[in-house]
Design a protein around this motif. Structure first.
Motif, mmCIF file in Angstrom:
data_model
loop_
_atom_site.group_PDB
_atom_site.id
_atom_site.type_symbol
_atom_site.label_atom_id
_atom_site.label_comp_id
_atom_site.label_asym_id
_atom_site.label_seq_id
_atom_site.Cartn_x
_atom_site.Cartn_y
_atom_site.Cartn_z
ATOM 1 N N ASP A 541 -27.570 -38.678 5.171
ATOM 2 C CA ASP A 541 -27.140 -39.281 4.057
ATOM 3 C C ASP A 541 -26.852 -38.316 2.687
ATOM 4 O O ASP A 541 -26.162 -38.409 2.244
ATOM 5 C CB ASP A 541 -28.087 -40.325 3.419
ATOM 6 C CG ASP A 541 -28.143 -41.758 4.473
ATOM 7 O OD1 ASP A 541 -27.359 -41.766 5.324
ATOM 8 O OD2 ASP A 541 -29.083 -42.313 4.177
ATOM 9 N N SER A 542 -27.845 -37.375 2.770
ATOM 10 C CA SER A 542 -27.844 -36.501 1.639
ATOM 11 C C SER A 542 -27.536 -34.841 2.127
ATOM 12 O O SER A 542 -27.916 -33.999 1.259
ATOM 13 C CB SER A 542 -28.939 -36.406 0.803
ATOM 14 O OG SER A 542 -29.364 -37.685 0.254
ATOM 15 N N LEU A 566 -26.712 -42.326 9.796
ATOM 16 C CA LEU A 566 -26.238 -42.341 8.538
ATOM 17 C C LEU A 566 -26.418 -43.881 8.136
ATOM 18 O O LEU A 566 -26.269 -44.650 8.811
ATOM 19 C CB LEU A 566 -24.799 -41.971 8.741
ATOM 20 C CG LEU A 566 -24.009 -42.138 7.317
ATOM 21 C CD1 LEU A 566 -24.305 -41.334 6.119
ATOM 22 C CD2 LEU A 566 -22.450 -42.357 7.644
ATOM 23 N N GLN A 570 -24.603 -45.594 1.818
ATOM 24 C CA GLN A 570 -24.734 -44.512 0.927
ATOM 25 C C GLN A 570 -23.485 -43.741 0.845
ATOM 26 O O GLN A 570 -23.587 -42.703 -0.029
ATOM 27 C CB GLN A 570 -26.002 -43.547 1.503
ATOM 28 C CG GLN A 570 -27.108 -44.293 1.486
ATOM 29 C CD GLN A 570 -27.765 -44.769 0.100
ATOM 30 O OE1 GLN A 570 -28.099 -44.088 -0.773
ATOM 31 N NE2 GLN A 570 -28.069 -46.392 -0.189
ATOM 32 N N LYS A 576 -24.437 -38.052 -2.077
ATOM 33 C CA LYS A 576 -24.542 -38.300 -0.837
ATOM 34 C C LYS A 576 -23.137 -37.671 -0.091
ATOM 35 O O LYS A 576 -22.252 -37.455 -0.558
ATOM 36 C CB LYS A 576 -24.484 -39.859 -0.974
ATOM 37 C CG LYS A 576 -25.630 -40.405 -1.424
ATOM 38 C CD LYS A 576 -26.987 -40.011 -1.119
ATOM 39 C CE LYS A 576 -28.236 -40.672 -1.604
ATOM 40 N NZ LYS A 576 -29.481 -40.631 -0.980
#
Length: 612
Positions: A541-542, A566, A570, A576
């Motif tokens: 995600d990040s 994932l 997001q 993100k």
């Protein structure tokens, strides 16, 4: 009235046909007013019989309020020029156009039934094999062979030396010079008729058996291999490249570990296999063994300076890993028989037995181990967020032929992140082989009683199976919940003990063949075909695209299996991963697969993948 291309009606020699478009058949959701599809002729079609050119161009079909429309398209005919023409279809909601050819016919035909053509040019057709024949065999001083492809026929020509010896070479006696059996003249199969002869020749595991001498031409001309297969079982090999190497036990069942050995040395490809330790005294004489108890050691090799040890005995199951540059990890104890209660309160009388039967059925339906051909693997998991998954993720997966998984909560269909996606839509995805489904609990909240545990794990699974009748749901994808004591002591499954010592863990095993967790260091998995519960995932995600590519490269180097996860909801939020970065990641994996470095699997396939 159906739309049409200009000049099509002036070319009677070029047949045409009405193609119907139904938005529901594209599986993107409920029909919407104003949806459009472009049909493009990328070049002029010259209809010689009528002296008419159907001009290149694009006709846009706007679907009606029911999501339907019709267009008259030219049927493919090689009598027109160019002979390899196609029509490109671009749906405004899809990322890429694709080619079609409309077959001749008098009835209407659905766009959904038209497959993209597979093109083979005349030049390529010469090299597509359809048969093989031995064109010639001639005598010469050395073995040689050549092949030529002509019109799909592989023509084989052989040169063989005069005379020659039959491949079966008879028996060897005690005076035979085993080291002298190398090169082309010695190639063949030899019988060893007694244990005494095998002992006199210095063969490992002395017993009657068969010795095969193989020869391969090289720069030195003398590369050879001995393959010794005793009647008592096993397979031993050694190589000759000017001198003979030592014998290597190539069989998976290796026998007893030698007293005084150091297990740290059991880290090579040749060391792979299952070893036994017969007594406590034998165990005490072995360096770096986790406990002085008889048991079995399984060695799995996964690349240079990378290996996996699992030691099973009455004291428990112990594991450790060898990582390049870091050495062997400490042994970790997983479980013992005493760790498993006699009467689990919530999951039935024997969660382990139930899970083993579910695993057997899962493996049977999957066709056994999924082989990667010695390569690493990657799989893609997506947790709920069905609205973004439908519009941003699924088209990217479809365009690349990737099957991902969806971890779904049975009672959260009305959440904003799932808006517009119904169980019926997801069931169509499943039916078309686009996604796998994993149980992700009923509500994604923290249960605080046995009744709530049963609701989240068991009832949630039953509800998903009713909502998605075409889905085979074998897996539990552990949900993350914000609580001080998640899932009544199970947490997120950070150890194997969590699956056997807690009610939640036993419920999961009783009702699912496979389950994820958060056991540290397992997001890149050993690929040996064995199901291991509680393995982690790599959440992106990040993550930056550079970090993700590095993880994929590491799986390639280690020949391990990387599970990427994932949350589609997001995507494109501040800080993100973005949709273009997701596309770049998928393209990176596809290129690695195309280059023969990596295999892309589904998450269920990754659970039983084997690189050996």
């Amino acid at each position: 009235m159906a739309s049409s291309f200009p000049n099509l009606g002036r070319a009677p020699s070029l047949p045409s046909r009405i193609v119907t478009v139904d938005l529901a058949e594209t599986h993107i959701g409920q029909p919407e007013t104003g949806a459009k599809v472009d049909f493009t002729l990328p070049q002029d079609i010259h209809v010689r019989a009528d002296g008419v050119i159907v001009q290149a161009g694009t006709v846009t079909l706007e679907l009606d309020a029911n999501g339907r429309g019709e267009i008259r398209l030219p049927c493919y005919s090689s009598a027109s020029k160019p002979e390899d023409w196609v029509i490109l279809v671009k749906k405004h909601w899809a990322p890429y156009p694709y080619p079609i050819r409309v077959p001749a016919g008098n009835t209407k035909i659905s766009l959904a039934s038209l497959e993209p053509p597979v093109e083979v040019s005349d030049a390529m057709a010469k090299f597509v094999p359809t048969d093989a024949v031995v064109r010639s065999i001639k005598e010469g001083s050395q073995w040689a062979a050549s092949a030529e492809v002509d019109g799909g026929i592989i023509n084989l020509d052989f040169t063989v030396p005069p005379g020659g010896t039959a491949w079966p070479r008879g028996g060897l006696n005690t005076s035979a010079d085993l080291d002298g059996l190398f090169g082309q003249a010695s190639a063949g199969i030899y019988r060893i008729q007694t244990q005494q002869i095998a002992s006199a020749l210095g063969l490992p595991s002395p017993a009657p058996g068969v010795l095969t001498v193989q020869w391969t031409r090289s720069v030195s001309g003398d590369d050879s291999m001995h393959i010794w297969e005793p009647a008592t079982g096993g397979r031993f090999t050694r190589r000759y490249t000017g001198t003979w190497s030592t014998w290597v036990n190539d069989s998976w069942i290796k026998g007893a570990i030698t007293s005084g050995d150091d297990l740290d040395a059991y880290s090579t490809f040749a060391a792979q296999g299952v070893y036994r330790v017969g007594t406590a005294a034998e165990a005490a004489a072995i360096a770096h063994i986790p406990t002085n108890a008889p048991g079995t050691l399984t060695v799995t090799w996964s690349g240079a300076d990378r290996a996996y040890h699992e030691y099973s005995c009455l004291h428990g199951i112990f594991i450790r890993q060898l990582n390049a540059g870091a050495g062997w990890s400490d042994w970790t104890r997983l479980a013992t028989l005493a760790d498993i209660p006699d009467s689990p309160t919530a999951s039935g009388p024997d969660a382990g037995l139930a899970n083993s039967l579910l695993q057997e059925d899962f493996s049977r339906r999957m066709g056994g181990r999924i082989l990667t051909g010695g390569k690493g693997a990657v799989a893609f998991r997506f947790d709920h967020g069905l609205a973004a998954f439908q519009t941003k993720v699924l088209p990217l997966l479809q365009a690349r032929g990737i099957v991902g998984s969806q971890a779904i909560n049975s009672r959260n269909w009305d959440y904003p992140e799932n808006e517009g996606v119904t169980p019926e839509i997801v069931n169509v995805w499943v039916r078309d082989g686009l996604v796998e489904i994993w149980n992700h609990s009923a509500t994604h909240t923290n249960p605080t009683s046995l009744a709530e545990l049963e609701r989240e794990i068991i009832t949630g699974l039953a509800e998903l199976r009713t909502q998605l009748p075409d889905a085979q749901i074998d897996g539990w994808a552990v949900p993350g919940v914000n609580a001080t004591d998640p899932y009544m002591g199970f947490g997120t499954g950070t150890s194997v003990q969590d699956f056997y010592q807690t009610d939640a863990g036993r419920m999961i095993l009783t009702h699912h063949a496979v389950a994820t967790g958060h056991i540290p260091g397992t997001h890149r998995r050993v690929l040996d075909g064995r199901i291991r519960q509680g393995q982690h995932q790599y959440t992106i995600d990040s993550r930056s695209i550079t970090e993700i590519k590095t993880e994929i490269d590491q799986a390639i180097t280690e020949k391990t299996g990387l599970q990427i996860m994932l949350h589609p909801s997001q995507l494109d939020l501040e800080g993100k991963l973005t949709t273009p970065e997701l596309e770049e990641m998928l393209d990176y994996a596809v290129v690695k697969q195309t280059n023969g470095e990596l295999v892309i699997l589904s998450p269920y396939q990754l659970m039983i993948a084997s690189s050996s």
